[in-house]
Write a protein that holds these residues in place. Structure first.
Motif, PDB file in Angstrom:
ATOM      1  N   CYS A  84       0.859  -1.190   0.000  1.00 45.40           N
ATOM      2  CA  CYS A  84       0.000   0.000   0.000  1.00 45.40           C
ATOM      3  C   CYS A  84       0.888   1.229   0.000  1.00 45.40           C
ATOM      4  O   CYS A  84       1.953   1.236   0.622  1.00 45.40           O
ATOM      5  N   GLY A 137      -4.055  -2.660   0.421  1.00 39.98           N
ATOM      6  CA  GLY A 137      -4.063  -1.631  -0.616  1.00 39.98           C
ATOM      7  C   GLY A 137      -5.178  -0.622  -0.473  1.00 39.98           C
ATOM      8  O   GLY A 137      -6.101  -0.794   0.325  1.00 39.98           O
ATOM      9  N   GLU A 138      -5.058   0.432  -1.248  1.00 41.11           N
ATOM     10  CA  GLU A 138      -6.071   1.488  -1.264  1.00 41.11           C
ATOM     11  C   GLU A 138      -6.809   1.382  -2.606  1.00 41.11           C
ATOM     12  O   GLU A 138      -6.250   1.731  -3.654  1.00 41.11           O
ATOM     13  N   ARG A 189       4.252  -0.343  -1.613  1.00 43.05           N
ATOM     14  CA  ARG A 189       3.348  -0.689  -2.697  1.00 43.05           C
ATOM     15  C   ARG A 189       4.183  -1.170  -3.880  1.00 43.05           C
ATOM     16  O   ARG A 189       5.049  -0.445  -4.363  1.00 43.05           O
ATOM     17  N   SER A 232       0.706  -1.036   5.823  1.00 50.21           N
ATOM     18  CA  SER A 232       1.486   0.161   5.479  1.00 50.21           C
ATOM     19  C   SER A 232       2.987  -0.086   5.618  1.00 50.21           C
ATOM     20  O   SER A 232       3.795   0.676   5.099  1.00 50.21           O
TER      21      SER A 232
END
Ligand code: SAH
Length: 346
Positions: free
Chosen positions: A114, A165-166, A128, A124
């Protein structure tokens, strides 16, 4: 694997139909293959029994079917199942099956790692690496539906984008996956049973409103005071509450849909009167409800769940202002499968 071969599931139905026409076959063949690939979720050209062997060879010469593999599976005593999912290029993401009395929910990932840096979230800590493709999201749902039938004797009923993830940082692929999940040519699930959870990217929330999406929206709020929210969710500096609020007002004007705010109450961070007051004010922007989520510790102890007294305080004050509030218990904590605990530990 021949790197030049295209992943066949990156093609639309129209493109697949055209491929067959260009190869001297009927466009209809494209429909048949499309059905195998999506609603039947087949990962092997040789199992496409209504396609001739010659045609299967042509497909194999031109395409691959990239797909996920359930790499590891852990079962919690409460029935929750956490899957380590291997992607075709070796990356691992996690997806969780969460059973309750009446339903089974799939919690799916949208990115490898992420890019946000929420201080309280285990994901976090992972950089990512890349966005998931629509088929990789779709496959997670299919895998969990199978597990639901196998271990719980019923079909998957709900999907939440609350894994790694976002989702709004991978908007196009997430939307494409939801299109396939809800399409009768895919899994035919109702979009009412899908919830996308976001930390809140105002521009994309507005875009979703313009796109008239039909699934539910949840926003991870955790504080309605900018300085506090920025200290626990640093990207709030770039997307402050004013912008988030504006985008939610826009969302409601366009869609008339209630938004859920996810909110954890932490000891010494957001457990004061001012915090509750700010949340109540934020809740006045649009019709909404608040889910108070249980905090799942992620090792280093910087964050502690607030006392039950502090949480009761939130509940009574919100209710006094006619705001719907639910307390959400965590599932699968013993196997690190709960919200915010997904970090590829195993
Ligand atoms: N990026 C998206 C979706 C993934 S997180 C989002 O932020 O909404 C899914 C939910 O888990 C969010 O509400 C998030 O705030 C919450 N969460 C993250 N870490 C958590 C933890 N340690 N305990 C409980 N919930 C957590």
């Amino acid at each position: 694997m021949n790197p030049k071969k295209k992943d066949i599931r990156s093609l639309t139905k129209e493109q697949l139909r055209n491929f067959f026409v260009e190869n001297g076959d009927k466009a209809f063949r494209g429909n048949q293959v499309f059905e195998w690939l999506w609603s039947k979720s087949l990962h092997d050209f040789d199992a496409m029994t209504n396609i001739s062997i010659e045609t299967r060879e042509i497909l194999k010469e031109n395409f691959v079917i990239n797909h996920i593999e359930v790499d590891s599976m852990q079962r919690s005593k409460d029935g929750t199942i956490k899957n380590g999912i291997r992607l075709h290029d070796g990356f691992i993401v996690e997806s969780v099956l969460i059973p309750t009395e009446k339903r089974t929910t799939a919690c799916v990932s949208s990115q490898v790692g992420c890019s946000l840096d929420c201080r309280f979230c285990a994901t976090s800590r992972l950089k990512r690496m890349r966005n998931l493709n629509p088929d990789e999201i779709y496959d997670q749902v299919v895998a969990i539906d199978k597990q639901s039938k196998l271990y719980h004797n019923r079909k998957l009923s709900n999907i939440v984008f609350m894994g790694m993830g976002e989702p709004l940082m991978n908007y196009n692929n997430v939307i494409k996956s939801i299109d396939k999940i809800t399409s009768p040519e895919g899994l035919g699930m109702s979009s009412k049973r899908i919830t996308l959870s976001t930390s809140g990217i105002p521009k994309i929330i507005k875009k979703m409103a313009d796109d008239q999406v039909k699934f539910n929206l949840a926003v991870s709020l955790h504080s309605a005071i900018d300085s506090i929210r920025t200290s626990i969710m640093p990207f709030n500096e770039t997307f402050p509450l004013k912008d988030l609020g504006d985008s939610l007002v826009y969302w409601f004007e366009k869609t008339q849909r209630v938004v859920t705010y996810e909110y954890i109450v932490w000891d010494g961070i957001n457990d004061k009167k001012e915090d509750i007051k700010a949340l109540i004010n934020f809740c006045k922007l649009i019709p909404c409800k608040v889910n108070l989520i249980e905090y799942n510790p992620i090792d280093d102890g910087e964050f502690q769940q607030a006392t039950s007294r502090a949480i009761d305080n939130y509940i009574s004050n919100l209710e006094m202002h006619d705001i719907v509030v639910n307390v959400r218990r965590s599932r699968g904590k013993d196997i690190d499968a709960a919200c915010g605990q997904l970090a590829n530990k195993s």
